[in-house]
Design a protein around this motif. Sequence first.
Motif, mmCIF file in Angstrom:
data_model
loop_
_atom_site.group_PDB
_atom_site.id
_atom_site.type_symbol
_atom_site.label_atom_id
_atom_site.label_comp_id
_atom_site.label_asym_id
_atom_site.label_seq_id
_atom_site.Cartn_x
_atom_site.Cartn_y
_atom_site.Cartn_z
ATOM 1 N N ASP A 194 32.613 2.864 -40.175
ATOM 2 C CA ASP A 194 33.203 3.938 -39.379
ATOM 3 C C ASP A 194 32.157 4.705 -38.567
ATOM 4 O OD1 ASP A 194 31.923 5.091 -41.527
ATOM 5 O OD2 ASP A 194 33.578 6.437 -42.075
ATOM 6 N N ALA A 195 30.935 4.187 -38.488
ATOM 7 C CA ALA A 195 29.899 4.838 -37.685
ATOM 8 C C ALA A 195 30.233 4.708 -36.202
ATOM 9 C CB ALA A 195 28.536 4.210 -37.968
ATOM 10 N N GLU A 196 29.986 5.752 -35.449
ATOM 11 C CA GLU A 196 30.362 5.796 -34.034
ATOM 12 C C GLU A 196 29.182 5.447 -33.130
ATOM 13 O OE1 GLU A 196 32.051 9.621 -33.301
ATOM 14 O OE2 GLU A 196 33.782 9.259 -34.605
ATOM 15 N N PHE A 197 29.466 4.587 -32.155
ATOM 16 C CA PHE A 197 28.480 4.161 -31.167
ATOM 17 C C PHE A 197 29.129 4.167 -29.789
ATOM 18 C CE2 PHE A 197 27.240 2.249 -35.126
ATOM 19 C CZ PHE A 197 25.855 2.223 -35.119
ATOM 20 N N THR A 198 28.336 4.328 -28.758
ATOM 21 C CA THR A 198 28.866 4.049 -27.437
ATOM 22 C C THR A 198 29.066 2.539 -27.320
ATOM 23 O OG1 THR A 198 26.595 4.040 -26.574
ATOM 24 C CG2 THR A 198 27.888 6.070 -26.298
ATOM 25 N N SER A 199 30.119 2.155 -26.635
ATOM 26 C CA SER A 199 30.560 0.764 -26.663
ATOM 27 C C SER A 199 29.733 -0.174 -25.803
ATOM 28 C CB SER A 199 32.015 0.672 -26.202
ATOM 29 O OG SER A 199 32.107 0.933 -24.804
ATOM 30 N N ALA A 200 29.062 0.354 -24.772
ATOM 31 C CA ALA A 200 28.476 -0.516 -23.747
ATOM 32 C C ALA A 200 29.591 -1.457 -23.269
ATOM 33 C CB ALA A 200 27.253 -1.247 -24.272
ATOM 34 N N SER A 201 29.334 -2.746 -23.204
ATOM 35 C CA SER A 201 30.318 -3.660 -22.632
ATOM 36 C C SER A 201 31.453 -4.052 -23.570
ATOM 37 C CB SER A 201 29.621 -4.928 -22.138
ATOM 38 O OG SER A 201 28.865 -4.656 -20.980
ATOM 39 N N LEU A 202 31.445 -3.581 -24.806
ATOM 40 C CA LEU A 202 32.545 -3.934 -25.704
ATOM 41 C C LEU A 202 33.871 -3.364 -25.230
ATOM 42 C CD1 LEU A 202 30.928 -3.556 -29.243
ATOM 43 C CD2 LEU A 202 30.992 -5.548 -27.731
ATOM 44 N N VAL A 203 33.835 -2.288 -24.455
ATOM 45 C CA VAL A 203 35.083 -1.735 -23.936
ATOM 46 C C VAL A 203 35.768 -2.711 -22.994
ATOM 47 C CG1 VAL A 203 34.091 -0.594 -21.911
ATOM 48 C CG2 VAL A 203 36.125 0.389 -23.016
ATOM 49 N N LYS A 204 35.045 -3.709 -22.523
ATOM 50 C CA LYS A 204 35.664 -4.723 -21.658
ATOM 51 C C LYS A 204 36.781 -5.476 -22.377
ATOM 52 C CE LYS A 204 31.510 -5.146 -18.843
ATOM 53 N NZ LYS A 204 30.234 -5.837 -18.652
ATOM 54 N N LEU A 205 36.754 -5.494 -23.699
ATOM 55 C CA LEU A 205 37.867 -6.088 -24.441
ATOM 56 C C LEU A 205 39.156 -5.307 -24.190
ATOM 57 C CD1 LEU A 205 36.025 -6.764 -27.819
ATOM 58 C CD2 LEU A 205 36.838 -8.509 -26.201
ATOM 59 N N LEU A 206 39.063 -3.979 -24.192
ATOM 60 C CA LEU A 206 40.246 -3.155 -23.920
ATOM 61 C C LEU A 206 40.656 -3.260 -22.453
ATOM 62 C CD1 LEU A 206 39.484 0.068 -26.002
ATOM 63 C CD2 LEU A 206 40.749 -1.977 -26.675
ATOM 64 N N ILE A 207 39.676 -3.299 -21.568
ATOM 65 C CA ILE A 207 39.987 -3.462 -20.142
ATOM 66 C C ILE A 207 40.723 -4.778 -19.937
ATOM 67 C CG2 ILE A 207 39.007 -3.757 -17.844
ATOM 68 C CD1 ILE A 207 36.679 -1.950 -18.713
ATOM 69 N N ALA A 208 40.275 -5.830 -20.608
ATOM 70 C CA ALA A 208 40.928 -7.133 -20.489
ATOM 71 C C ALA A 208 42.364 -7.080 -20.996
ATOM 72 C CB ALA A 208 40.133 -8.186 -21.265
ATOM 73 N N LEU A 209 42.582 -6.441 -22.128
ATOM 74 C CA LEU A 209 43.936 -6.343 -22.674
ATOM 75 C C LEU A 209 44.873 -5.638 -21.698
ATOM 76 C CD1 LEU A 209 43.168 -5.401 -26.396
ATOM 77 C CD2 LEU A 209 44.177 -7.544 -25.568
ATOM 78 N N LEU B 129 34.396 -11.201 -18.964
ATOM 79 C CA LEU B 129 33.999 -11.334 -20.359
ATOM 80 C C LEU B 129 32.826 -12.293 -20.530
ATOM 81 C CD1 LEU B 129 37.522 -11.476 -22.039
ATOM 82 C CD2 LEU B 129 35.962 -9.518 -21.952
ATOM 83 N N ALA B 130 32.893 -13.436 -19.888
ATOM 84 C CA ALA B 130 31.863 -14.464 -20.078
ATOM 85 C C ALA B 130 30.507 -13.996 -19.573
ATOM 86 C CB ALA B 130 32.278 -15.753 -19.386
ATOM 87 N N ARG B 131 30.481 -13.338 -18.401
ATOM 88 C CA ARG B 131 29.217 -12.929 -17.796
ATOM 89 C C ARG B 131 28.936 -11.438 -18.003
ATOM 90 N NH1 ARG B 131 28.701 -13.211 -12.423
ATOM 91 N NH2 ARG B 131 26.517 -13.882 -12.558
ATOM 92 N N SER B 132 29.825 -10.784 -18.750
ATOM 93 C CA SER B 132 29.733 -9.336 -18.930
ATOM 94 C C SER B 132 29.527 -8.666 -17.576
ATOM 95 C CB SER B 132 28.600 -8.972 -19.897
ATOM 96 O OG SER B 132 28.816 -7.697 -20.454
ATOM 97 N N ASP B 133 30.414 -8.968 -16.668
ATOM 98 C CA ASP B 133 30.290 -8.570 -15.269
ATOM 99 C C ASP B 133 30.725 -7.118 -15.072
ATOM 100 O OD1 ASP B 133 31.049 -8.261 -12.401
ATOM 101 O OD2 ASP B 133 30.442 -10.371 -12.321
ATOM 102 N N ASP B 134 29.759 -6.241 -14.792
ATOM 103 C CA ASP B 134 30.055 -4.820 -14.625
ATOM 104 C C ASP B 134 30.871 -4.510 -13.375
ATOM 105 O OD1 ASP B 134 28.754 -4.352 -16.984
ATOM 106 O OD2 ASP B 134 26.946 -3.489 -16.074
#
Length: 286
Positions: free
Chosen positions: A91-106, A122-127
């Motif tokens: 339950d430790a909190e971190f800033t997501s960096a590119s992991l939020v792209k999973l929610l953006i994709a959904l 997702l594949a290229r972690s394209d900002d």
Amino acid sequence: MRNPSIPLLTALAVVAAVALAIGLAGLVTAPPPAPADARTTPAPATTPRDRPLAPEPLPGRFDPPPALSGRLGVAVLDRSEGRLVLAHRPDAEFTSASLVKLLIALEALERGEPGRRVVTMLARSDDPIASALWTEYGGTGIVTRWAQRLALTATRPAEDPGRWGDTVVTPDDVVRVYEYVLEEAPDRTREVILAGLRSATTYGADGFDQSFGIPDAAAAAGIPRAVKQGWSCCRFGRVLHTTGLLGADARFVVVVLTANPETESWTGAARRLTTLTARILRRTGV
């Protein structure tokens, strides 16, 4: 998926601290599941938040910003057994960096976005693609909607709406997102997201080597994987996250989140994270 029929874990065994230069230690192994006769039906995968965990605190050599509650968070879920097999501060909190792209994709796929851009993001972690989809499909509202929908306990948008990478997540919540993708998402959504994760490139769109952690550790062991990595610097230290699905039929969900001091080199942090991840995979039998 949560199943209240699964008994709460009643004991935890603290494993030996991992002797790494950046102080990565304090992993906790969950006990084996209840005997088969204690359950009437096979247990589906459950999230680690359903289970009380009390891992030992990490040494306090690096004090993260107030927004974060830990510099290492680990959660490994064995979906075939429906139990958490390894955890440290899930339950430790971190800033997501590119992991939020999973929610953006959904969100984007649910709103009819063609799969091609999502796979590339997702594949290229394209900002740039992530920023475009973030703006088009609701910005911080994406995080708020999916946090409510998936009952994520800590995930929340960044204070600055334009900084999607500062979305706050936990290992526990990231595991839940993966569970949704595998077990509840529409077929098209699942297929597109898995296609992106399975085709993760060695270098991200920004040129960053994203083979640290799971990709290198799993490749060395010949383990099938589908991954989403994250990295950012330096408002919250050097953030490096490695997450994904491993093994036949994506049996294991592995999430390792870290935040390192700014004085730490990317190369050193990545190498130590890969070493830690390899030990996690061996420890859990992935």
